[in-house]
Design an enzyme around this catalytic site. Structure first.
Site, PDB file in Angstrom:
ATOM      1  N   CYS A   1      83.914  59.638  83.579  1.00 23.01           N
ATOM      2  CA  CYS A   1      84.035  61.074  83.375  1.00 23.01           C
ATOM      3  C   CYS A   1      82.839  61.844  83.957  1.00 23.01           C
ATOM      4  O   CYS A   1      82.143  62.579  83.251  1.00 23.01           O
ATOM      5  CB  CYS A   1      84.183  61.368  81.884  1.00 23.01           C
ATOM      6  SG  CYS A   1      84.799  63.027  81.558  1.00 23.01           S
ATOM      7  N   GLU A   2      82.558  61.625  85.227  1.00 23.47           N
ATOM      8  CA  GLU A   2      81.614  62.387  86.038  1.00 23.47           C
ATOM      9  C   GLU A   2      81.779  61.901  87.473  1.00 23.47           C
ATOM     10  O   GLU A   2      82.594  61.032  87.739  1.00 23.47           O
ATOM     11  CB  GLU A   2      80.171  62.219  85.553  1.00 23.47           C
ATOM     12  CG  GLU A   2      79.659  60.794  85.519  1.00 23.47           C
ATOM     13  CD  GLU A   2      78.251  60.732  84.919  1.00 23.47           C
ATOM     14  OE1 GLU A   2      77.299  60.844  85.692  1.00 23.47           O
ATOM     15  OE2 GLU A   2      78.124  60.554  83.695  1.00 23.47           O
TER      16      GLU A   2
ATOM     17  N   GLU B   1      62.392  33.526  97.655  1.00 23.74           N
ATOM     18  CA  GLU B   1      63.150  33.850  96.444  1.00 23.74           C
ATOM     19  C   GLU B   1      64.355  34.732  96.787  1.00 23.74           C
ATOM     20  O   GLU B   1      64.474  35.870  96.328  1.00 23.74           O
ATOM     21  CB  GLU B   1      62.250  34.556  95.426  1.00 23.74           C
ATOM     22  CG  GLU B   1      61.447  35.699  96.000  1.00 23.74           C
ATOM     23  CD  GLU B   1      60.386  36.227  95.048  1.00 23.74           C
ATOM     24  OE1 GLU B   1      60.331  37.441  94.855  1.00 23.74           O
ATOM     25  OE2 GLU B   1      59.614  35.401  94.508  1.00 23.74           O
TER      26      GLU B   1
ATOM     27  N   TYR C   1      72.456  53.491  95.283  1.00 24.47           N
ATOM     28  CA  TYR C   1      71.751  53.206  96.530  1.00 24.47           C
ATOM     29  C   TYR C   1      72.407  53.813  97.775  1.00 24.47           C
ATOM     30  O   TYR C   1      71.874  53.694  98.865  1.00 24.47           O
ATOM     31  CB  TYR C   1      71.658  51.686  96.751  1.00 24.47           C
ATOM     32  CG  TYR C   1      70.880  50.934  95.710  1.00 24.47           C
ATOM     33  CD1 TYR C   1      69.603  51.349  95.319  1.00 24.47           C
ATOM     34  CD2 TYR C   1      71.406  49.798  95.110  1.00 24.47           C
ATOM     35  CE1 TYR C   1      68.890  50.650  94.378  1.00 24.47           C
ATOM     36  CE2 TYR C   1      70.685  49.091  94.153  1.00 24.47           C
ATOM     37  CZ  TYR C   1      69.427  49.529  93.794  1.00 24.47           C
ATOM     38  OH  TYR C   1      68.730  48.827  92.853  1.00 24.47           O
TER      39      TYR C   1
ATOM     40  N   ARG D   1      76.271  50.285  92.820  1.00 27.29           N
ATOM     41  CA  ARG D   1      75.471  50.334  94.054  1.00 27.29           C
ATOM     42  C   ARG D   1      75.797  51.518  94.971  1.00 27.29           C
ATOM     43  O   ARG D   1      74.879  52.136  95.517  1.00 27.29           O
ATOM     44  CB  ARG D   1      75.603  49.013  94.821  1.00 27.29           C
ATOM     45  CG  ARG D   1      75.044  47.811  94.064  1.00 27.29           C
ATOM     46  CD  ARG D   1      75.004  46.550  94.907  1.00 27.29           C
ATOM     47  NE  ARG D   1      73.925  46.624  95.888  1.00 27.29           N
ATOM     48  CZ  ARG D   1      74.114  46.858  97.174  1.00 27.29           C
ATOM     49  NH1 ARG D   1      75.333  47.053  97.655  1.00 27.29           N
ATOM     50  NH2 ARG D   1      73.094  46.900  97.988  1.00 27.29           N
TER      51      ARG D   1
ATOM     52  N   GLY E   1      68.049  36.363  96.873  1.00 25.86           N
ATOM     53  CA  GLY E   1      69.149  36.610  95.955  1.00 25.86           C
ATOM     54  C   GLY E   1      70.358  37.083  96.733  1.00 25.86           C
ATOM     55  O   GLY E   1      71.341  36.374  96.909  1.00 25.86           O
TER      56      GLY E   1
END
Length: 400
Positions: free
Chosen positions: A327-328, A258, A301, A297, A260
Site C-alpha cells: 500500500c505505497e 568472501e 538499490y 532490491r 555472496g
C-alpha cells in the site's frame, strides 16, 4: 526451464523463490579454478546473501567456509555443520559483548574499529584477531553498497595505522589476518588491484599473519548483454601479485575471499502471479501477488531484474510496468518490454538468489514466501510458506 518452473509454481504456490544448486556449484568451481595457482585459497561464502540452512549445507559439501556478520549467522553456520575455524565473523557496530560471545564459539574474529579492538585486545590478548582495513577506495555499483570510501562506517582507516599499531603493541594481541571489502558490483579490476596493493602494504606491518582477506563484490550480469567482473583475469593478475608478496613476506599465507552475490545470485529466480492487468491513460500495469516486502532490491538499490512471462514466453511483446500489492509506491520495473501478460500468468524475476529472500519482511502483515532448491534435478521445499500463526507467534496480547 519455463515448463519446470511452472510445474514448481503449481506445486508450491506463489510467490516463490527457486534456487538451482548446479548454478551455485558451477560458480564456486569457476572462482576456485581462477585462483588454482594459489597454494592456500579459502572461499568464505557470505551468509547474508542467502542464509537458508540447506544452502549453507550445500556450501559445506563444496569445501567452502563462511563469512558471517552476526552471532545468529554464526549459529546458523554451526547448525549447518561447519567447524568453527571455517567461519569468519565480520560485524559492524556491534557490542563488545556480542564479539566476546562469538569468540567463545571458536570462530575467527574480524574487528573493524579501534575502540572495540583496544577493548577486546586488552581483555583477550591471546585470541587471534583479523583487522578490517578501509583502503579509502570508492568501488561498487550503488552508494549503499560502496563501503570502502573515506566516509564509510566500515573498517579502520589506513590513515589510522599508526594508532592501530600502538594498540596492538600495548595489548600484545595476536593479529593473524588483514581484511578489506570495498563494495559490491565491482567491474574495474584495476580498482580492485589498486585496493589490494594498499592491503599488501598494510600487511607488511604485521609479522605473524596467517591470511589476507580481499573481500569480494564481484559483479554478475543482471540482463542480456550486461557486463560482469572478469574473474579469470582477476585470478591471473592477483594470483601473481599474491604469490610474489608471500615470497617477500617470508611465508605462505592464505588468500581469502568472501563472495555472496557471485555465488548465488544467478542461481535464483522469484516467481509471482499476476493478479491484475490495469490500463491507465499512459501505462499498462501488471500487479503481482508480491511487493517490496519480498523483493526490495529494485526499490532500495534501483536494481534491474530481468522479468520473463513464463506462462506466455513466445507471446507478442508489449510494454508493462510491474508493480506489487503493497500500500505505497511499489515498483519492480517501469515501462519494460515483456511478452503479453494476462491475469493469472506467472512472471519470473531472474537473479533473485542474493539479497532477496534474506531482505524480505512481513510489511503490511503479509507472509514471507516459500523457498525451493532444485538439487540433482529435483525440486525440494527448503522453507515453508508462512501462515497467520507465524505473524502472531511472538506477539503478546494484553487486556485492554
Amino acid at each position: 526451464m519455463s515448463e519446470q518452473l511452472l510445474k514448481i509454481a503449481s506445486k508450491f504456490g506463489s510467490p516463490l523463490y527457486v534456487y538451482d544448486s548446479e548454478t551455485i556449484i558451477n560458480q564456486y568451481n569457476r572462482l576456485t579454478k581462477a585462483f588454482s595457482k594459489v597454494k592456500n585459497l579459502k572461499v568464505n561464502y557470505a551468509v547474508k546473501a542467502l542464509s537458508n540452512i540447506s544452502i549453507l549445507k550445500l556450501f559445506k559439501s563444496l569445501g567452502s567456509g563462511l563469512d558471517t556478520v552476526s552471532i545468529q549467522e554464526v549459529q546458523l553456520g554451526l547448525k549447518a555443520g561447519f567447524n568453527p575455524e571455517d567461519i569468519i565473523y565480520t560485524p559492524n557496530g556491534v557490542s563488545l559483548e556480542e564479539i566476546e560471545n562469538v569468540a567463545k564459539l571458536g570462530v575467527q574474529i574480524n574487528i573493524d574499529n579501534l575502540s572495540i579492538l583496544e577493548q577486546f585486545g586488552t581483555k583477550h590478548p591471546n585470541i587471534p584477531v583479523c583487522i578490517r582495513i578501509n583502503p579509502h577506495v570508492m568501488a561498487g555499483g550503488n552508494t549503499n553498497i560502496s563501503v570502502g570510501h573515506i566516509d564509510s562506517k566500515f573498517g579502520i582507516s589506513i590513515h589510522q595505522i599508526p594508532l592501530l599499531l600502538r594498540i596492538v603493541e600495548n595489548t600484545k594481541m595476536n593479529i593473524n589476518g588483514i581484511h578489506m571489502h570495498t563494495g559490491s558490483d565491482i567491474l574495474d579490476i584495476d580498482v580492485f588491484l589498486y585496493a589490494s596493493e594498499i592491503l599488501f602494504e598494510t600487511a607488511k606491518q604485521f609479522k605473524n599473519l596467517e591470511f589476507i582477506d580481499f573481500g569480494s563484490g564481484f559483479k554478475v550480469p543482471y540482463k542480456e548483454g550486461d557486463i560482469e567482473t572478469n574473474i579469470e583475469e582477476l585470478g591471473k593478475k592477483l594470483t601473481h601479485r599474491f604469490n610474489e608478496f608471500c615470497k617477500t613476506y617470508g611465508k605462505e599465507l592464505t588468500l581469502a575471499f568472501e563472495p555472496g552475490k557471485f555465488l548465488v545470485s544467478q542461481s535464483g529466480v522469484f516467481l509471482a502471479k499476476v493478479n491484475v492487468v490495469k490500463q491507465t491513460t499512459s501505462t499498462v500495469f501488471a500487479q503481482i501477488d508480491s511487493g517490496f516486502n519480498h523483493l526490495i532490491r529494485p526499490m532500495l538499490y534501483g536494481s534491474q531484474h530481468e522479468i520473463i512471462n513464463i506462462t506466455n514466453p513466445s507471446g507478442r511483446e508489449r510494454f508493462y510496468s510491474i508493480v506489487g500489492y503493497i500500500c505505497e509506491t511499489d515498483t519492480f520495473a517501469n515501462n519494460r518490454r515483456i511478452n503479453e501478460i494476462k491475469e493469472g500468468d506467472i512472471l519470473c524475476f531472474k537473479n533473485a538468489g542474493a539479497y532477496c529472500f534474506t531482505m524480505a519482511s512481513n510489511y503490511n502483515s503479509r507472509y514471507r514466501p516459500a523457498e525451493v532448491l532444485i538439487h540433482n534435478g529435483k525440486p525440494n521445499l527448503i522453507r515453508k510458506r508462512e501462515t497467520f500463526e507465524d505473524i502472531l507467534q511472538n506477539q503478546v496480547e494484553i487486556s485492554i
